[in-house]
Design a protein around this motif. Structure first.
Motif, short mmCIF file in Angstrom:
data_model
loop_
_atom_site.label_atom_id
_atom_site.label_comp_id
_atom_site.label_asym_id
_atom_site.label_seq_id
_atom_site.Cartn_x
_atom_site.Cartn_y
_atom_site.Cartn_z
N GLN A 5 -5.70 -5.15 11.99
CA GLN A 5 -6.23 -4.43 10.90
C GLN A 5 -5.92 -2.88 11.31
N ILE A 8 -2.60 -2.16 10.07
CA ILE A 8 -2.60 -2.05 8.55
C ILE A 8 -3.12 -0.56 8.28
N GLN A 9 -3.99 -0.21 8.72
CA GLN A 9 -4.80 1.01 8.59
C GLN A 9 -3.55 2.14 9.24
N GLU A 11 -0.68 2.22 8.93
CA GLU A 11 0.39 2.35 7.91
C GLU A 11 0.09 2.51 6.62
N THR A 12 -1.00 3.33 6.21
CA THR A 12 -1.42 3.64 4.77
C THR A 12 -0.56 4.50 4.47
N GLY A 13 -0.78 4.92 3.01
CA GLY A 13 -0.01 5.98 2.54
C GLY A 13 0.95 5.60 1.49
N GLN A 15 2.39 3.35 -1.71
CA GLN A 15 1.70 2.80 -2.92
C GLN A 15 2.09 1.35 -3.38
N ARG A 16 1.03 0.66 -3.82
CA ARG A 16 1.20 -0.63 -4.04
C ARG A 16 1.41 -0.87 -5.56
N THR A 78 2.11 -6.06 5.54
CA THR A 78 2.27 -4.76 5.82
C THR A 78 3.67 -4.22 6.05
N GLU A 228 3.75 -3.00 0.00
CA GLU A 228 3.66 -2.36 -1.41
C GLU A 228 3.45 -3.40 -2.57
N ARG A 318 4.74 5.80 12.50
CA ARG A 318 3.34 5.49 12.57
C ARG A 318 2.88 4.85 13.77
#
Length: 469
Positions: A5, A8-9, A11-13, A15-16, A78, A228, A318
């Motif tokens: 997790q 995953i956190q 690599e945020t930013g 858009q899905r 991810t 995404e 990242r």
């Protein structure tokens, strides 16, 4: 070792916005490109009619790979994908090597696609230098990739729809000619008319497997796109299955029909074998239409590869393995710095087109092969680590599970390792290991000196600082 997790956190930013149909098209867009439309000519020249077996072996390896990758992606969707899985389940060094080897490989693959564009445009404009087409079409596709992922998905869907329609039409026309009208010189007798089914021996068939693997390269990008996707678990499971069925059918049927129509000795590399088929059949204007389709196919594959290299470099940044600027995204969710750097393959292709226009495609394919083969090998190895830890931790069964573990996973790893080692004994692909192994060694030294775990913890930028206005 930290929980997944955390990755995953980190690599945020992004858009899905990608839907399941778009994800399937992205995978097809990457895999049905130069490898099938132009690379098949190279493969046929190495193996003759037995290239059908070569592509079948490549399809088997691809099926095994996608089974392993689908299971891991359902568990952890991810953008870092197989690089992030190697980092978490094997070690940070493995994630570093896999991401950089794959990024370098696909950057060069972008070059092979845009080089092929020059070959295709030469069908209509033989007097225009290849490098001019390289620059023109590269600029257009780089522009597409600066837009949002939603726009990228829409463009890729349209590209791939054209390819699928054309391949289906090719299969129908080819089947009619081979089984229906049967003009003189066309038929399955071409399989044995020029030196037999194995004119280059079993070794030639195996060498063609290497090109087949190159042809299937990019099916793994669907796992990167999962970062995404709107509904990752459902989209991934559906897209993986539909993609593999389509790829196997398209590749094996088209190559089988092609060999029945065009004698393998005439399948050169000056133009797409698909164009030659239409010229032989004699349908008015069909060769020009097919040439347009293979042009779209190369542009589609290049578009997908620009997307995937951008996301892989974003993941490296990242993770603290590349400058922080490459991990920043703009308000549309696009890592612009990573995109700009990932365009370097276009620059290499342009220089090679100027320097050796006749050999540029083979040179870039040979050098880029190592990163692809190494990445696929490491996906199998990572799956061995993943499954054992997933079960040991008492996690619930996943929606998608690779069958035949560990035998089929080990089979995939063994076939990939054999293919990698075999390149050393081929004239065309000797550069694969001669450039790839030193490159991997350099990456190992760079990691040991600059990116050892203790240093990453202090140098890695915070996620809050990784968005630009």
């Amino acid at each position: 070792m930290s929980a997944f997790q955390d990755i995953i956190q980190r690599e945020t930013g992004l858009q899905r916005h990608l839907t399941a149909p778009q994800m399937a098209m992205i995978a097809i867009g990457g895999a049905i490109g130069t490898g099938l439309f132009l690379g098949s000519g190279f493969a046929i020249s190495f193996a003759g009619p037995s290239v059908i077996i070569s592509y079948a072996i490549g399809a088997l390896i691809s099926l095994l790979l996608m089974g392993c990758l689908a299971e891991m992606t359902v568990a952890h969707p991810t953008s870092g994908s197989f690089g992030a899985y190697a980092e978490h389940y094997i070690g940070p060094w493995a994630g570093f090597l896999v991401r950089y080897a794959y990024w370098a490989c696909v950057v060069l693959a972008v070059g092979t696609e845009v080089t092929a564009v020059g070959v295709y445009m030469g069908y209509w404009y033989p007097e225009v230098p290849q490098w001019m087409w390289v620059l023109l079409f590269s600029s257009l596709l780089i522009g597409v990739n600066t837009l949002s992922v939603k726009a990228f998905g829409a463009v890729e869907y349209a590209f791939s729809a054209i390819k699928i329609a054309a391949i289906v039409a090719f299969i129908l026309i080819g089947a009619y000619v081979v089984f229906g009208s049967r003009p003189a010189g066309i038929g399955f007798e071409n399989y044995t008319a020029h030196g037999g089914f194995f004119p280059k021996g079993l070794w030639g068939t195996w060498v063609a497997v290497i090109i087949a693997i190159f042809s299937y390269l990019s099916i793994e990008m669907i796992a990167v796109a999962a970062g995404e996707a709107k509904d990752p678990e459902r989209a991934i499971t559906s897209a993986f299955r539909s993609t593999m069925i389509r790829l196997v059918v398209f590749y094996l049927l088209t190559v089988a029909l092609m060999l029945a129509i065009v004698p393998w000795t005439a399948a050169g590399t000056d133009k797409s074998p698909f164009v030659k088929v239409m010229e032989i059949i004699g349908i008015p204007g069909a060769a020009g239409v097919i040439n347009f389709v293979v042009l779209v196919a190369a542009l589609s594959a290049m578009n997908s590869q620009l997307y995937i290299t951008t996301r892989m470099m974003f993941s490296l940044s990242r993770a603290g393995h590349a400058p922080a600027a490459l991990g920043r995204v703009n308000p549309r969710g696009v890592p612009m710095g990573a995109l700009v750097l990932s365009c370097s393959g276009v620059a290499i292709a342009t220089l090679l087109s100027l320097w050796q226009p006749e050999q540029s495609f083979l040179l870039m394919m040979a050098v880029s092969m190592f990163g692809a083969m190494f990445t696929w090998f490491m996906i199998f190895v990572t799956h061995l680590f993943f499954r054992r830890r997933w079960v040991a931790q008492g996690n619930a069964p996943l929606a998608f599970r690779m069958a035949g573990f560990p035998v089929l996973t080990l089979l995939g790893a063994g076939l990939m390792l054999a293919a990698m080692v075999s390149t050393l004994w081929t004239d065309v692909f000797r550069l694969t290991l001669l450039t790839g192994v030193p490159f991997l060694a350099v990456l190992g030294v760079v990691y040991a000196i600059w990116y050892r775990p203790g240093r990453i913890a202090t140098d890695k930028p915070s996620v809050a600082m990784q968005r630009t206005g």
